[in-house]
Design an enzyme around this catalytic site. Structure first.
Site, PDB file in Angstrom:
ATOM      1  N   LYS A 218       0.823  -1.210   0.000  1.00 28.69           N
ATOM      2  CA  LYS A 218       0.000   0.000   0.000  1.00 28.69           C
ATOM      3  C   LYS A 218       0.859   1.263   0.000  1.00 28.69           C
ATOM      4  O   LYS A 218       0.334   2.381   0.009  1.00 28.69           O
ATOM      5  CB  LYS A 218      -0.945  -0.027   1.204  1.00 28.69           C
TER       6      LYS A 218
ATOM      7  N   LYS B 275      15.135  -6.396   4.542  1.00 31.09           N
ATOM      8  CA  LYS B 275      15.517  -5.354   5.502  1.00 31.09           C
ATOM      9  C   LYS B 275      16.919  -5.559   6.079  1.00 31.09           C
ATOM     10  O   LYS B 275      17.644  -4.589   6.313  1.00 31.09           O
ATOM     11  CB  LYS B 275      14.491  -5.273   6.634  1.00 31.09           C
TER      12      LYS B 275
ATOM     13  N   THR C 232      13.967 -17.971  24.984  1.00 33.86           N
ATOM     14  CA  THR C 232      15.372 -17.623  24.725  1.00 33.86           C
ATOM     15  C   THR C 232      15.498 -16.498  23.703  1.00 33.86           C
ATOM     16  O   THR C 232      16.433 -15.697  23.767  1.00 33.86           O
ATOM     17  CB  THR C 232      16.156 -18.851  24.228  1.00 33.86           C
TER      18      THR C 232
ATOM     19  N   GLY D 132      -2.753  -2.326  13.269  1.00 35.78           N
ATOM     20  CA  GLY D 132      -1.500  -1.759  12.798  1.00 35.78           C
ATOM     21  C   GLY D 132      -1.563  -0.894  11.558  1.00 35.78           C
ATOM     22  O   GLY D 132      -0.507  -0.513  11.033  1.00 35.78           O
TER      23      GLY D 132
END
EC number: 1.1.1.25
Length: 282
Positions: A16, A66, A155, A244
């Site tokens: 978008k 990323k 962890t 979100g």
């Protein structure tokens, strides 16, 4: 001259970002184009280089690039350094590439838009992946009192705390802890789900007692209907739920400001995007 921007990902057709940045640019008369570019999984660097060589000024980066983008930067912001990933690339005047991570900044901006302030809030962050990692520093910089990180695999949550502790200057170390989901106790003002569980209609294994009538729940996922996590939160009596979509618009706005030096109106664009999302075929 028209400046070129783009978002790189694989897949990318669902993005978008072109719509959002087009809406940001329209009222400012900024002369720019913004496109979605599908980069081969093994060809991101070549695609990005070709884009910049052809006159590109800046780019957003999404899954799965990323971390690769982070490695290509000549300089990075503090948020990007802690996240270990960037979602915003800027080609500087000297030909170098600067990397920023605006995801957490977008989250904080949306939370503040909805709640007014995050000062002294007790926050539970569910998940320990890249989305969670990118939000730690912006949340702490917003003045929260404590940040508890909890993940299905404990962890990984502890590793996230250890990574943060290793780069923090000491100001925030005492505010960040990792707790196993089964051992979560006490009250939280804000619970943030950074996992993608809602996309599959699933829930993190959280104890119901952590939600009270004062708790605000935030799901980084979004859709035309209420997400699975937010549905569960409402059923447990949460005071408010937020998805979100505002974070998506918020992180895009931070990128736009980095590139253009202009702060766009996010609420107008968020309303348009919400209407667009609701109108899409189910």
């Amino acid at each position: 001259m028209t400046d070129r921007y783009a978002v790189f990902g694989n897949p990318i057709s669902h993005s978008k970002s072109p719509f959002i940045h087009g809406q940001f640019a329209a009222p400012t008369q900024e002369s720019l184009t913004y496109e979605a570019i599908l980069a081969p999984v093994d060809g991101f660097e070549a695609s990005l280089t070709a884009f910049f060589n052809a006159g590109g000024k800046g780019a957003n980066v999404t899954v799965p690039f990323k971390e690769q983008a982070f490695a290509l930067c000549d300089s990075i912001s503090p948020e990007a350094k802690l996240a270990g990933a960037v979602n915003t690339l800027s080609l500087l005047a000297d030909g170098t590439i600067r990397g920023d991570n605006t995801d957490g900044l977008g989250l904080v901006a949306d939370l503040i838009a909805n709640l007014g302030s995050l000062q002294d809030q007790r926050v539970l962050l569910i998940g320990a992946g890249g989305a969670a990692r990118g939000c730690i520093l912006p949340l702490l910089n917003a003045g929260i009192a404590q940040l508890t990180i909890s993940n299905r695999t404990h962890t990984k949550a502890q590793l996230l705390v250890d990574i943060f502790t290793s780069v923090d200057n000491g100001a925030y170390v005492s505010k960040v802890t990792a707790v196993e989901m089964s051992e979560l106790a006490g009250e939280f003002d804000i619970i943030i789900n950074s996992t993608s569980a809602s996309l599959a209609g699933e829930l993190p294994p959280l104890p119901a007692h952590i939600i009270t009538t004062q708790t605000v729940c935030y799901d980084m996922m979004y859709g035309a209907s209420v997400t699975a996590f937010n549905q569960w939160a409402l059923s447990q009596g949460a005071a408010k739920v937020i998805d979100g979509l505002g974070m998506l618009v918020g992180q895009a706005a931070k990128s736009f400001t980095l590139w253009r030096g202009i702060e766009p109106d996010t609420q107008v664009v968020l309303t348009l995007l919400r209407d667009k999302l609701m109108a899409e075929p189910k």
